[in-house]
Design an enzyme around this catalytic site. Structure first.
Site, PDB file in Angstrom:
ATOM      1  N   THR A 134       2.332  -4.216   4.560  1.00 37.53           N
ATOM      2  CA  THR A 134       2.633  -4.374   5.976  1.00 37.53           C
ATOM      3  C   THR A 134       2.168  -5.851   6.311  1.00 37.53           C
ATOM      4  OG1 THR A 134       0.193  -3.783   6.388  1.00 37.53           O
ATOM      5  CG2 THR A 134       1.670  -2.019   6.581  1.00 37.53           C
ATOM      6  N   ASP A 135       1.349  -6.786   5.655  1.00 34.34           N
ATOM      7  CA  ASP A 135       0.857  -7.850   5.941  1.00 34.34           C
ATOM      8  C   ASP A 135       2.192  -8.947   6.744  1.00 34.34           C
ATOM      9  OD1 ASP A 135      -1.376  -6.853   5.369  1.00 34.34           O
ATOM     10  OD2 ASP A 135      -1.977  -8.599   3.854  1.00 34.34           O
ATOM     11  N   THR A 162       0.757  -1.284   0.057  1.00 30.29           N
ATOM     12  CA  THR A 162      -0.093   0.042   0.011  1.00 30.29           C
ATOM     13  C   THR A 162       0.687   1.103  -0.109  1.00 30.29           C
ATOM     14  OG1 THR A 162      -1.672  -1.249   1.191  1.00 30.29           O
ATOM     15  CG2 THR A 162      -1.878   1.191   1.392  1.00 30.29           C
ATOM     16  N   LYS A 171       2.404  -7.638  13.358  1.00 31.53           N
ATOM     17  CA  LYS A 171       1.052  -6.966  13.053  1.00 31.53           C
ATOM     18  C   LYS A 171      -0.033  -7.360  13.658  1.00 31.53           C
ATOM     19  CE  LYS A 171      -1.805  -5.581   9.127  1.00 31.53           C
ATOM     20  NZ  LYS A 171      -1.693  -5.333   7.685  1.00 31.53           N
TER      21      LYS A 171
HETATM   22  N1  ASP Z   1      -1.979  -6.278   1.523  1.00 30.26           N
HETATM   23  C1  ASP Z   1      -1.202  -5.425   1.544  1.00 30.26           C
HETATM   24  C2  ASP Z   1       0.454  -5.852   1.595  1.00 30.26           C
HETATM   25  O1  ASP Z   1       0.562  -6.508   2.748  1.00 30.26           O
HETATM   26  C3  ASP Z   1      -1.330  -4.491   2.690  1.00 30.26           C
HETATM   27  C4  ASP Z   1      -0.439  -3.413   3.034  1.00 30.26           C
HETATM   28  O2  ASP Z   1       0.339  -2.889   2.044  1.00 30.26           O
HETATM   29  O3  ASP Z   1      -0.530  -2.680   4.153  1.00 30.26           O
HETATM   30  O4  ASP Z   1       1.045  -5.693   0.663  1.00 30.26           O
END
Ligand code: ASP
Length: 461
Positions: free
Chosen positions: A183-184, A107, A262
């Site tokens: 973030t995942d 993201t 997380k």
């Molecule tokens: N699904 C995305 C990822 O981990 C969510 C994010 O970027 O926060 O790439």
């Protein structure tokens, strides 16, 4: 009206727009059986269905409205949006630290492309500067897009490529490295890079965002500013994760790559250091250390890049009544290591014992971690723990399950000798196992309890 003003709409949804004379990019009031919604009608992607109309409501969220619930629509305005980020030359300021930004996707690197509906990367220095001009006051920036994936698609190949890229930049003399990442699985990558890039002379900061930069509540810009500051100006030469501390934008936290996780699917304050306190607090003006001991920045230190990852390790998250066939199947599939995620102090049921014995006899390396997340594995307390150890399961202290999975892969990429594997697993590289967890390393706010409510009221006015 030409087709273009209904971008992407087809079938029944297109009929509804035509019927009420509402265009894409039109400001619309939508009456439905579930209430009235107001927002901008967004284009739809080529592969989207014809049963929904999507609008961006005032909070910045996009919502899909089922056309069968729509009783009326009215266009109240029209403004075609432009989502192009202006490209500007990133300035070089003598005296500022030089930071390298590796983009992997996620993201943080994204904005919504309303033509296709996909989230696309925007990561040249020029685009970043256009979007977050404050970055130029913090550092001189060079960017490189290494991947453009969501973090669920990060894995062994990407960890190895990143570790090598970090090694190269450090040898060239960079002052700090930032890695933009989804973030995942940011914490998996944090652990992998901690093991693969040792003896770091400069900070390596992983950063993501929970909300993309085209949303008003986005954490992307502030997280980037904090991460650049940590990379360019902090003296913490470790692999860290930098994300929002509280849910507000008061400060960011720097977490050690091996102790971070997380913990919430949507809060911006999702990353928490587990079983310890974070390394430091960071604002746009200062870096406030929380921990006294950390690896200090030292330009004469030679980084050691150890890019190993066997990818022969699996995890077994125990549930009551688990049958041995699950573990048998893992062993038969050829896995060389299993990280158990056990209950309480580190338990699984007796029914698994024969399968554990069989795995041990086949030379599978087995370690126990905890579903409780906080605390230590203690397998001496109950018979069952002792029984499991006798069958070859080694307690992994307070190593987080995902970290143990990463580490065992990293170790098995280097040796298969059981004694060596055990020794490497239980010898911490950077606090993945600690001697004790400080009292303030376990903090869970529980609403409804008077003293917690009092405390929260004081902090969040
Ligand atoms: N699904 C995305 C990822 O981990 C969510 C994010 O970027 O926060 O790439």
């Amino acid at each position: 009206m030409t087709e273009d003003i209904f971008q992407g709409y087809k079938g029944e949804a297109l009929e509804v727009l035509k019927k009420f004379k509402v265009r894409v990019w039109g400001q619309a009031n939508v009456e439905t059986t579930r209430g009235t919604f107001e927002g901008t009608v967004l284009p739809r992607a080529e592969n989207d269905d014809d049963k929904h109309i999507v609008i961006k409501i005032i909070t910045g969220y996009n919502i899909g409205i089922d056309i069968h619930t729509i009783t009326g629509m009215k266009e109240t305005g029209y403004k075609k949006a432009s989502y192009k980020i202006p490209e500007k030359q990133f300035p070089v300021t003598p005296g500022l630290p030089n930071v390298k930004l590796f983009g992997t996707g996620g993201t943080i690197a994204s904005r919504l492309d309303y033509r296709t509906g996909a989230v696309i990367p925007a990561f040249s220095p020029g685009e970043l500067y256009g979007a977050v001009p404050e970055l130029a006051d913090i550092c001189n920036l060079e960017t490189e897009k290494v991947f453009a994936v969501f973090s669920e698609n990060m894995g062994p190949k990407q960890y190895i490529a990143l570790a090598k890229a970090i090694g190269k930049e450090i040898k060239k003399g960079i002052d700090g490295i930032v890695i933009g990442h989804g973030t995942d699985t940011l914490h998996h990558t944090g652990a992998a890079l901690t093991f693969m890039c040792q003896n770091l002379p400069v900070p390596v900061v992983l950063v993501g965002s929970q909300r993309s930069s085209d949303r008003p509540s986005s954490d992307a810009a502030l997280n980037l500013m904090h991460a650049m500051k940590a990379a360019g100006q902090s003296d913490i030469a470790e692999v860290m994760v930098c994300m929002f501390g509280p849910t507000s934008d008061k400060y960011g936290l720097l977490h050690k790559g091996t102790r971070v996780r997380k913990m919430h699917s949507s809060y911006r304050s999702t990353f928490r250091t587990i079983g310890d306190t974070p390394l430091a607090r960071i604002t746009r003006d200062e870096i406030i250390p929380i921990k006294e001991h950390y690896n200090k920045r030292r330009s004469d230190r030679n980084v050691k890049i150890l890019p190993y990852f066997s990818n022969d390790v699996t995890m077994l998250y125990y549930y009551p009544g688990m049958k041995p066939d699950v573990l048998d199947a893992m062993v038969d599939a050829g896995y060389k290591g299993v990280i158990f995620v056990g209950t309480g102090l580190g338990h699984v049921n007796k029914e698994l014992y024969p399968a554990i014995e069989r795995a041990h006899a086949k030379g599978v390396h087995m370690f126990m971690t905890l579903q409780t997340i906080w605390g230590y594995v203690h397998m001496f307390v109950y018979d069952t723990g002792r029984d499991m150890m006798a069958r070859g399961i080694i307690p992994a202290g307070n190593m987080l399950p995902e970290v143990a999975w990463v580490k065992l892969n990293w170790v098995l990429g280097q040796t298969n000798d059981p004694e060596k594997v055990k020794e490497m697993m239980l010898t911490p590289v950077n606090d993945e196992i600690t001697l004790r967890e400080p009292y303030n390393g376990y903090l869970v706010y529980q609403g409804g309890v008077p003293e917690v409510e009092d405390f929260i009221r004081k902090v969040y006015k």
